[in-house]
Every structure is written in structure tokens, then in C-alpha cells.
Motif scaffolding. Structure first.
Motif, PDB file in Angstrom:
ATOM      1  N   GLY A 147       0.702  -1.207   0.028  1.00 52.77           N
ATOM      2  CA  GLY A 147      -0.016  -0.030  -0.194  1.00 52.77           C
ATOM      3  C   GLY A 147       0.825   1.289  -0.067  1.00 52.77           C
ATOM      4  O   GLY A 147       0.458   2.142   0.809  1.00 52.77           O
ATOM      5  N   LYS A 148       1.838   1.255  -0.562  1.00 54.63           N
ATOM      6  CA  LYS A 148       2.962   2.267  -0.649  1.00 54.63           C
ATOM      7  C   LYS A 148       3.164   2.801  -2.232  1.00 54.63           C
ATOM      8  O   LYS A 148       2.717   1.941  -2.975  1.00 54.63           O
ATOM      9  CB  LYS A 148       4.215   1.989  -0.241  1.00 54.63           C
ATOM     10  N   ASP A 149       3.579   3.939  -2.345  1.00 50.57           N
ATOM     11  CA  ASP A 149       4.020   4.331  -3.758  1.00 50.57           C
ATOM     12  C   ASP A 149       5.354   3.620  -4.193  1.00 50.57           C
ATOM     13  O   ASP A 149       6.409   3.462  -3.294  1.00 50.57           O
ATOM     14  CB  ASP A 149       4.374   5.871  -3.870  1.00 50.57           C
ATOM     15  N   LYS A 150       5.487   3.388  -5.414  1.00 50.97           N
ATOM     16  CA  LYS A 150       6.800   2.630  -5.907  1.00 50.97           C
ATOM     17  C   LYS A 150       7.964   3.453  -5.628  1.00 50.97           C
ATOM     18  O   LYS A 150       9.226   2.695  -5.515  1.00 50.97           O
ATOM     19  CB  LYS A 150       6.452   2.069  -7.094  1.00 50.97           C
ATOM     20  N   SER A 151       7.763   4.843  -5.675  1.00 54.37           N
ATOM     21  CA  SER A 151       9.038   5.511  -5.367  1.00 54.37           C
ATOM     22  C   SER A 151       9.551   5.327  -3.977  1.00 54.37           C
ATOM     23  O   SER A 151      10.797   5.285  -3.655  1.00 54.37           O
ATOM     24  CB  SER A 151       8.792   6.831  -5.569  1.00 54.37           C
ATOM     25  N   THR A 152       8.600   5.037  -2.817  1.00 59.66           N
ATOM     26  CA  THR A 152       9.079   4.959  -1.612  1.00 59.66           C
ATOM     27  C   THR A 152      10.063   3.466  -1.558  1.00 59.66           C
ATOM     28  O   THR A 152      10.747   3.576  -0.839  1.00 59.66           O
ATOM     29  CB  THR A 152       7.904   4.775  -0.806  1.00 59.66           C
ATOM     30  N   ILE A 153       9.325   2.677  -2.296  1.00 58.56           N
ATOM     31  CA  ILE A 153      10.246   1.456  -2.401  1.00 58.56           C
ATOM     32  C   ILE A 153      11.337   1.350  -2.851  1.00 58.56           C
ATOM     33  O   ILE A 153      12.357   0.984  -2.427  1.00 58.56           O
ATOM     34  CB  ILE A 153       9.220   0.269  -3.018  1.00 58.56           C
ATOM     35  N   GLY A 154      11.358   2.079  -4.022  1.00 59.09           N
ATOM     36  CA  GLY A 154      12.621   2.370  -4.697  1.00 59.09           C
ATOM     37  C   GLY A 154      13.688   3.216  -3.774  1.00 59.09           C
ATOM     38  O   GLY A 154      15.133   2.564  -3.690  1.00 59.09           O
ATOM     39  N   LYS A 155      13.336   4.231  -3.282  1.00 63.28           N
ATOM     40  CA  LYS A 155      14.073   4.989  -2.240  1.00 63.28           C
ATOM     41  C   LYS A 155      14.647   4.115  -1.171  1.00 63.28           C
ATOM     42  O   LYS A 155      15.869   4.350  -0.400  1.00 63.28           O
ATOM     43  CB  LYS A 155      13.477   6.160  -1.660  1.00 63.28           C
ATOM     44  N   GLU A 156      13.866   3.311  -0.579  1.00 61.80           N
ATOM     45  CA  GLU A 156      14.171   2.358   0.613  1.00 61.80           C
ATOM     46  C   GLU A 156      15.242   1.188   0.326  1.00 61.80           C
ATOM     47  O   GLU A 156      16.174   1.189   0.964  1.00 61.80           O
ATOM     48  CB  GLU A 156      12.824   1.529   0.957  1.00 61.80           C
ATOM     49  N   ILE A 157      14.987   0.706  -1.047  1.00 58.78           N
ATOM     50  CA  ILE A 157      15.960  -0.367  -1.383  1.00 58.78           C
ATOM     51  C   ILE A 157      17.378   0.425  -1.616  1.00 58.78           C
ATOM     52  O   ILE A 157      18.386  -0.061  -1.117  1.00 58.78           O
ATOM     53  CB  ILE A 157      15.565  -0.970  -2.620  1.00 58.78           C
ATOM     54  N   LEU A 158      17.398   1.320  -2.432  1.00 65.24           N
ATOM     55  CA  LEU A 158      18.483   2.345  -3.087  1.00 65.24           C
ATOM     56  C   LEU A 158      19.230   2.787  -1.598  1.00 65.24           C
ATOM     57  O   LEU A 158      20.383   2.652  -1.647  1.00 65.24           O
ATOM     58  CB  LEU A 158      18.246   3.264  -3.834  1.00 65.24           C
ATOM     59  N   SER A 159      18.560   3.419  -0.584  1.00 65.36           N
ATOM     60  CA  SER A 159      19.257   3.752   0.703  1.00 65.36           C
ATOM     61  C   SER A 159      19.741   2.818   1.740  1.00 65.36           C
ATOM     62  O   SER A 159      20.843   3.051   2.248  1.00 65.36           O
ATOM     63  CB  SER A 159      18.127   4.643   1.522  1.00 65.36           C
ATOM     64  N   HIS A 160      19.028   1.643   1.668  1.00 68.48           N
ATOM     65  CA  HIS A 160      19.607   0.704   2.801  1.00 68.48           C
ATOM     66  C   HIS A 160      20.056  -0.828   2.103  1.00 68.48           C
ATOM     67  O   HIS A 160      20.623  -1.622   2.861  1.00 68.48           O
ATOM     68  CB  HIS A 160      18.292   0.557   3.401  1.00 68.48           C
ATOM     69  N   ARG A 161      20.305  -0.915   0.991  1.00 71.34           N
ATOM     70  CA  ARG A 161      21.059  -1.998   0.501  1.00 71.34           C
ATOM     71  C   ARG A 161      22.449  -2.078   0.925  1.00 71.34           C
ATOM     72  O   ARG A 161      22.899  -0.928   1.074  1.00 71.34           O
ATOM     73  CB  ARG A 161      20.727  -2.053  -1.066  1.00 71.34           C
ATOM     74  N   GLN A 162      23.033  -3.140   1.023  1.00 68.15           N
ATOM     75  CA  GLN A 162      24.339  -3.368   1.334  1.00 68.15           C
ATOM     76  C   GLN A 162      25.213  -3.838   0.422  1.00 68.15           C
ATOM     77  O   GLN A 162      24.876  -4.723  -0.238  1.00 68.15           O
ATOM     78  CB  GLN A 162      24.394  -4.157   2.590  1.00 68.15           C
ATOM     79  N   LEU A 163      26.488  -3.008   0.205  1.00 65.51           N
ATOM     80  CA  LEU A 163      27.411  -3.541  -0.704  1.00 65.51           C
ATOM     81  C   LEU A 163      28.148  -4.772  -0.256  1.00 65.51           C
ATOM     82  O   LEU A 163      28.899  -4.530   0.978  1.00 65.51           O
ATOM     83  CB  LEU A 163      28.428  -2.477  -0.994  1.00 65.51           C
ATOM     84  N   THR A 164      27.743  -5.884  -0.453  1.00 68.78           N
ATOM     85  CA  THR A 164      28.436  -6.957  -0.060  1.00 68.78           C
ATOM     86  C   THR A 164      29.562  -7.793  -0.737  1.00 68.78           C
ATOM     87  O   THR A 164      30.454  -8.670  -0.331  1.00 68.78           O
ATOM     88  CB  THR A 164      27.345  -8.244   0.170  1.00 68.78           C
ATOM     89  N   LYS A 165      29.883  -7.157  -2.020  1.00 66.11           N
ATOM     90  CA  LYS A 165      31.025  -7.739  -2.864  1.00 66.11           C
ATOM     91  C   LYS A 165      31.211  -6.589  -3.621  1.00 66.11           C
ATOM     92  O   LYS A 165      30.497  -6.005  -4.419  1.00 66.11           O
ATOM     93  CB  LYS A 165      30.786  -8.915  -3.577  1.00 66.11           C
ATOM     94  N   LYS A 166      32.680  -6.088  -3.737  1.00 65.34           N
ATOM     95  CA  LYS A 166      33.011  -4.953  -4.735  1.00 65.34           C
ATOM     96  C   LYS A 166      33.750  -5.488  -5.895  1.00 65.34           C
ATOM     97  O   LYS A 166      34.442  -6.636  -5.620  1.00 65.34           O
ATOM     98  CB  LYS A 166      33.819  -3.896  -3.861  1.00 65.34           C
ATOM     99  N   CYS A 167      33.536  -4.849  -6.917  1.00 68.27           N
ATOM    100  CA  CYS A 167      34.162  -5.248  -8.256  1.00 68.27           C
ATOM    101  C   CYS A 167      35.340  -4.682  -8.082  1.00 68.27           C
ATOM    102  O   CYS A 167      35.842  -3.550  -7.725  1.00 68.27           O
ATOM    103  CB  CYS A 167      33.440  -4.328  -9.509  1.00 68.27           C
ATOM    104  N   ASN A 168      36.656  -5.737  -8.520  1.00 73.29           N
ATOM    105  CA  ASN A 168      37.822  -5.417  -8.386  1.00 73.29           C
ATOM    106  C   ASN A 168      38.387  -4.816  -9.644  1.00 73.29           C
ATOM    107  O   ASN A 168      39.759  -4.355  -9.446  1.00 73.29           O
ATOM    108  CB  ASN A 168      38.571  -6.754  -8.204  1.00 73.29           C
ATOM    109  N   LEU A 169      37.646  -4.565 -10.554  1.00 78.75           N
ATOM    110  CA  LEU A 169      37.910  -3.552 -11.737  1.00 78.75           C
ATOM    111  C   LEU A 169      38.005  -2.121 -11.382  1.00 78.75           C
ATOM    112  O   LEU A 169      37.069  -1.901 -10.539  1.00 78.75           O
ATOM    113  CB  LEU A 169      37.322  -4.157 -12.962  1.00 78.75           C
TER     114      LEU A 169
END
Length: 427
Positions: free
Chosen positions: A36-58
Motif C-alpha cells: 500500500g505504498k508508492d513505488k518511489s517509496t520502495i525504490g528509495k528504501e531499497i537504494l538507501s539501505h541495500r548493502q554492498l556485499t561484494k566490490k568489483c575488483n576492476l
């Protein structure tokens, strides 16, 4: 869920639903409709709180790296460069949870973890309410308007009515007077000047004795000490440089931006007369110009520093204007100077030459040449962890090219019996 939930903050349960949706590769809109949320809310939530778990070595995420004809020395100007794009990671849903290719994928991995997202949200909710949400210049401007009027017996309400350019409420004015915010900004107004101060219930906020504006902490995302540990575990041979500032008078300076090349126990000091984020960024650019881009990429793969306001230009520090990666920046935990303890040990040696509570200008620290003089003597001092060798000797043995770059800049080796770690060095 009902659309009446659209304006409420996300809960841990709802964040768990988001994680499930990502794992099932649902679109942001599908997850939003479920909650029951706006899709922009979900997009901002994922982008703000996703964790970088593996970094590209290039150096860059190039989609054609497997067939690279240029030794994988990626630059955005490479004629064969094709930016890597993953529709699940970069568009919708926006994270790598549930991706079957995570083991074989060599690019950056981002995972959304509901428990960590909830903790980050709670922390940001708390820290966003610390300090005051106004610039110091604006605070002084308002204070200069209200101070004489309050002393004339006018109330904050009347002042706000007669001066619409004051864009804070009477209640906020009362609070800033009672907790000392105006006084700490140099405005001569105190609680006793208020006409009805005795009849008001005093604020429980204590006078913090310093002006403190709310801080934007977005630069910390993906750069915490735990992220540093994860990167080191995956890249144990990465070259780490610790960074900090040393000064006596925060108002007048001077300031020493210190860099410790951990692999060689070698310290470099960059001289500044002010301590802004731009100054520290320019200090890193100067270090890059000393080493040259190629050597900098190799020797300054990681910079770890504290959370001082002077180190907030993380994006500009990490990535050059042409899009290539310069370095990776990480921040120590609050009140955890031991997490860059090697540099802190060097600071003790700096204090032999530049004691606390002394005027560093009067002492002789007036330009970069004096900063180089301090670096030269400290780097010529034998270290027990180097088995009696000085950092300069050790660097020259391990990396003659790097030693020569610093020598050309003005950091030179001092004869053992001529090393001075006393204030008169700068005279």
C-alpha cells in the motif's frame, strides 16, 4: 495492505516483505502494491539501505572485461568501454537478493537486509533530530533581529508577527534562548531577558555549550568500518592509507592533513590554513599529483579516516571527474581512533614537535616546507616494528619509485644523529 498505510513509516515486518519481493524478483510496483505504498517509496528504501556485499575488483564495471585488449586498465575514455548494467540490480527491484548468478558475477553485489535496514532507519531517525536544523549564518541573522526587541520587552510571538522574515516559530525562539543556542552563536540574549521566562516551564534540554547544526550522513552509506573489514577480508593485499587531521586551534589553524602508508609505516603531512571538506579533498588531489595517477591507484587503494566533517566529500574523493575510480574511502566507528591506530602513533611523534596548546604559527609551522620538515624527521626515525629501520629506509628498499616521488616533493631522509623531535626543529 490498505492504501491508508501510504504515509506511515516502514516497519520491520514491511521491510521483510520487501526483501521477500526482491528475492522473488518482483517489481518495485508489485512490492509497493502489496504494502500500500508508492513505488518511489520502495525504490528509495531499497537504494538507501541495500548493502554492498561484494566490490568489483576492476577500476570500472566494464561489461566486456573478459575480452579486454587493454590489460583491464579501465577508463571511461577507452574506446571499448561498455558500462555494465544489470536490470535487476540497477533498475527493479534494485538489489541482488535471490540472484542465481551471484557466485559467478564479478561486479558489485548489493543485498537488501531488512534487519540492517530497520537499524539504519532507527539510527538516522535519532541522529536527524540531533543539533538544530538551521545554518549558523541564518541563526546569527535572526538573533540580531530578535535580541534588541526582546530586551525592549517584546515577546517572541509579537516579534514573529512584526518580522515575517524570521522563518522560525516563537516556540523555537524560546527553545534557542533557553538551551543557549543563540548565546553560543555570539548573540547577547539569555532566558532572563524573556518577559515571561519565569512563567514558562524550562526546556529539559541541556546547554551543549557549542553550536551544532544537523549533519547529513549519507556519505557514510556503504563506507562504514564493517564495510572496510569486509573489503579487506576479500582483498587482503590491498594497500591501505590512514588519514586524519592534527591542529591546536580550530579557529585559526594551521592544520596538518596526515596520511600513513601502512605498508611502509611512512607518513606524509599536507599543510592547510583552513579545515574544510574542500581543503581535505584538495589535499588528496595534491597527494595524487605527487604520486601520479597510476602509482596512486596502486598505493592508495583504500583510505580509512574518522567521521570528521572535513572528510564528507566521499564521492568526489573516490571517483575522478572522468568516472574512473581513484580510491575507496571508509570511516572508523565513532570514538574509535584505535581503528586507525598506526596513524595515531605517528600523531604522538608530531606532538613532540608541535605540542598541544601552543601557537603553531608562532612555533614556525607556516607552510608546506615546514610540514615536509616534520615528515622528513619523523620518517627518518628508526622503528621497532621495522626491525630498527626508519620508514624512509624501508620505503626506499620496498618501493624506490614511491620514495623518489616523495623526495622530489621535499620529504628527504635525515641522518640518524641529526633527527630532531623537538619544537625548535621549526625555528
Amino acid at each position: 495492505m490498505s492504501s491508508s498505510n501510504s504515509n506511515k513509516h516502514l516497519t520491520l515486518q514491511e521491510r521483510s516483505i520487501i526483501e521477500t519481493g526482491i528475492r522473488n524478483r518482483s517489481s518495485k510496483k508489485a512490492i509497493a502494491d502489496t504494502l500500500g505504498k508508492d513505488k518511489s517509496t520502495i525504490g528509495k528504501e531499497i537504494l538507501s539501505h541495500r548493502q554492498l556485499t561484494k566490490k568489483c575488483n576492476l577500476p570500472l564495471e566494464c561489461a566486456v572485461y573478459k575480452t579486454c585488449k587493454h590489460g583491464r586498465n579501465c577508463t571511461s575514455s577507452c574506446p571499448d568501454f561498455v558500462p555494465f548494467y544489470c536490470k535487476y540490480r540497477d533498475r527493479s527491484p534494485g538489489a541482488c537478493n535471490g540472484c542465481p548468478d551471484t557466485k559467478s558475477c564479478h561486479f558489485n553485489h548489493f543485498m537488501y537486509k531488512p534487519d540492517l535496514a530497520q537499524k539504519e532507519y532507527e539510527d538516522s531517525l535519532s541522529t536527524s533530530r540531533e543539533g538544530i536544523n538551521i545554518s549558523e549564518d541564518e541563526l546569527i541573522r535572526i538573533g540580531n533581529i530578535i535580541a534588541p526587541l526582546i530586551k525592549q520587552g517584546q515577546s517572541p510571538y509579537v516579534i514573529c508577527q512584526n518580522h515575517p522574515e524570521i522563518n522560525i516559530s516563537p516556540k523555537t525562539i524560546y527553545k534557542y534562548i533557553e538551551d543557549g543556542t543563540f548565546r553560543n552563536a555570539g548573540i547577547d540574549v539569555i532566558g532572563l531577558d524573556l518577559r515571561r521566562f519565569a512563567g514558562r516551564k524550562p526546556s529539559k534540554r541541556k546547554d551543549k555549550n557549542v553550536y551544532k547544526q544537523r549533519q547529513d550522513r549519507k556519505h557514510l552509506n556503504g563506507r562504514l568500518y564493517k564495510d572496510y573489514i569486509s573489503y579487506i577480508e576479500e582483498n587482503p593485499n590491498a594497500n591501505v592509507v590512514e588519514m586524519d587531521t592534527v591542529y591546536n586551534n580550530i579557529t585559526t589553524g594551521p592544520f596538518m592533513q596526515t596520511f600513513k602508508f601502512k605498508s611502509y609505516s611512512f607518513m606524509v603531512i599536507i599543510y592547510h590554513e583552513t579545515k574544510t571538506a574542500q581543503d581535505m579533498y584538495e589535499g588528496i588531489l595534491l597527494l595524487e599529483s605527487i604520486l601520479g595517477e597510476e602509482l596512486f591507484n596502486k598505493e592508495v587503494e583504500i583510505i580509512i579516516t574518522d567521521r570528521g566533517s572535513e572528510f564528507t566529500m566521499a564521492d568526489a574523493i573516490e571517483v575522478r571527474p572522468d568516472g574512473t575510480r581513484r580510491t575507496r574511502l571508509f570511516y572508523c566507528d565513532p570514538m574509535s581512533s584505535h581503528q586507525k591506530g598506526s596513524l595515531e602513533n605517528n600523531h604522538e611523534e608530531i606532538r613532540y614537535i608541535c605540542p598541544k596548546e601552543t601557537d603553531l604559527y608562532a612555533l614556525g609551522l607556516t607552510d608546506q616546507s615546514k610540514a615536509n620538515l616534520i615528515s622528513s624527521h619523523i620518517n627518518s626515525f628508526p622503528k621497532e616494528n621495522l626491525k630498527g629501520k626508519s620508514p624512509f629506509r624501508y620505503l626506499e628498499f620496498m618501493n624506490p619509485e614511491l620514495a623518489n616521488r616523495f623526495r622530489e616533493f621535499g620529504i628527504i631522509e635525515i641522518e640518524p644523529d641529526k633527527v630532531i623531535l623537538r619544537p625548535y626543529l621549526l625555528k
